[in-house]
Design a protein around this motif. Sequence first.
Motif, mmCIF file in Angstrom:
data_model
loop_
_atom_site.group_PDB
_atom_site.id
_atom_site.type_symbol
_atom_site.label_atom_id
_atom_site.label_comp_id
_atom_site.label_asym_id
_atom_site.label_seq_id
_atom_site.Cartn_x
_atom_site.Cartn_y
_atom_site.Cartn_z
ATOM 1 N N THR A 19 5.581 -4.165 3.349
ATOM 2 C CA THR A 19 4.991 -3.289 2.141
ATOM 3 C C THR A 19 6.048 -3.948 0.859
ATOM 4 O O THR A 19 7.093 -3.477 0.790
ATOM 5 C CB THR A 19 4.645 -1.727 2.281
ATOM 6 N N SER A 37 3.803 4.990 5.530
ATOM 7 C CA SER A 37 3.753 4.413 7.144
ATOM 8 C C SER A 37 4.026 4.216 8.093
ATOM 9 O O SER A 37 3.461 3.827 9.491
ATOM 10 C CB SER A 37 4.857 2.707 6.563
ATOM 11 N N GLN A 44 9.780 -1.723 -1.204
ATOM 12 C CA GLN A 44 10.114 -1.847 -0.332
ATOM 13 C C GLN A 44 9.694 -1.014 0.464
ATOM 14 O O GLN A 44 10.680 0.583 0.609
ATOM 15 C CB GLN A 44 10.375 -3.490 0.205
ATOM 16 N N GLY A 45 9.471 -0.960 1.921
ATOM 17 C CA GLY A 45 9.392 -0.176 2.963
ATOM 18 C C GLY A 45 10.492 -0.238 3.812
ATOM 19 O O GLY A 45 11.988 -0.597 2.602
ATOM 20 N N VAL A 68 0.727 -4.870 1.191
ATOM 21 C CA VAL A 68 0.893 -4.760 2.522
ATOM 22 C C VAL A 68 0.871 -5.702 3.753
ATOM 23 O O VAL A 68 0.016 -6.293 3.417
ATOM 24 C CB VAL A 68 0.823 -3.531 3.133
ATOM 25 N N TYR A 119 -4.278 2.956 2.915
ATOM 26 C CA TYR A 119 -2.297 2.761 3.208
ATOM 27 C C TYR A 119 -2.063 2.680 1.274
ATOM 28 O O TYR A 119 -0.876 3.475 1.073
ATOM 29 C CB TYR A 119 -1.899 2.474 3.788
ATOM 30 N N LEU A 120 -2.494 1.617 0.678
ATOM 31 C CA LEU A 120 -2.156 1.400 -0.249
ATOM 32 C C LEU A 120 -2.057 1.827 -1.205
ATOM 33 O O LEU A 120 -1.915 2.421 -2.509
ATOM 34 C CB LEU A 120 -2.362 -0.400 -0.943
ATOM 35 N N VAL A 147 1.507 -1.539 10.440
ATOM 36 C CA VAL A 147 2.405 -1.620 8.832
ATOM 37 C C VAL A 147 3.484 -2.259 9.062
ATOM 38 O O VAL A 147 4.006 -2.176 9.636
ATOM 39 C CB VAL A 147 2.080 -0.722 8.640
ATOM 40 N N TYR A 205 0.134 -3.198 -4.833
ATOM 41 C CA TYR A 205 0.842 -3.111 -3.651
ATOM 42 C C TYR A 205 0.545 -4.320 -2.587
ATOM 43 O O TYR A 205 -1.093 -4.072 -2.961
ATOM 44 C CB TYR A 205 0.281 -1.443 -3.739
ATOM 45 N N CYS A 231 0.010 -6.785 7.245
ATOM 46 C CA CYS A 231 -0.501 -6.196 9.123
ATOM 47 C C CYS A 231 -1.074 -6.689 10.261
ATOM 48 O O CYS A 231 -1.179 -7.556 9.627
ATOM 49 C CB CYS A 231 -1.549 -4.793 8.629
ATOM 50 N N ILE A 244 7.711 5.416 1.106
ATOM 51 C CA ILE A 244 7.043 4.329 1.537
ATOM 52 C C ILE A 244 7.341 4.809 2.938
ATOM 53 O O ILE A 244 5.791 4.465 3.849
ATOM 54 C CB ILE A 244 6.928 3.042 1.192
#
Length: 225
Positions: free
Chosen positions: A5, A125, A18-19, A75, A89-90, A2, A73, A77, A121
């Motif tokens: 996000t 992750s 956000q991540g 992401v 994950y989402l 990941v 959502y 990858c 998040i």
Amino acid sequence: MVKVTIVGRGSDGLPLAQGLRYVNEENSYLSFYRQKAEFILQEISKGTLTPSMMTILIDHYCFNFLVENGVVYVVLCESTYPRKLAFHYLQDIQKEFEKFDKTLIGKITKPYSFVKFDGIIANFSRQYIDTRTQANLAKLKTNKKQEVNIVTEEMSNILERRRRSLETMRRLVVTPQPTSSTIWCSPRLEVIAMKWTPILIMVITSIALLWASLVLKDDYIISSG
């Protein structure tokens, strides 16, 4: 693995959280992909990307997004990362996000101001970094038909459609539109005039001819008398 996000609002495309915040120089290239994730949010809010689940291929990566209850959502990858795991994950993030008060979410006006959710998040992750953990392997074995209905498309195709749409809009703005007649003041009056003027002319002409014939007839009778 990941990489990026983002959680955003589907109604207006505003990114809410956000991540991990990549500030190091070695991760600065991810800002480019974050901009693309924000672009995806905007396209979803405009209705140009309609699937509730979708994979978008870009370079050696792919965006996966999930839309649920008006929230998006997204992401990013690596292309080799299992898509099924990315959507697990989402879905985990989505379940946590829905625990928050929806009225609070609707009041957010500044991008990425829902900082409280950034840590959640980040925790998820980390759980999905290693695809070989027992938990992640178990997720990969379940719901084998889950990916059947997920649409896949190239980012380049989406960008091209966007470019064509903008060009069409520019042409509509530049091309002069037909204006209403200055005589009739409005298109509606002009339509009425175009319809009834010929008929009115014919009536007036007929009356004039009838009147002329009557006058000539009277003159003839008087002259004869």
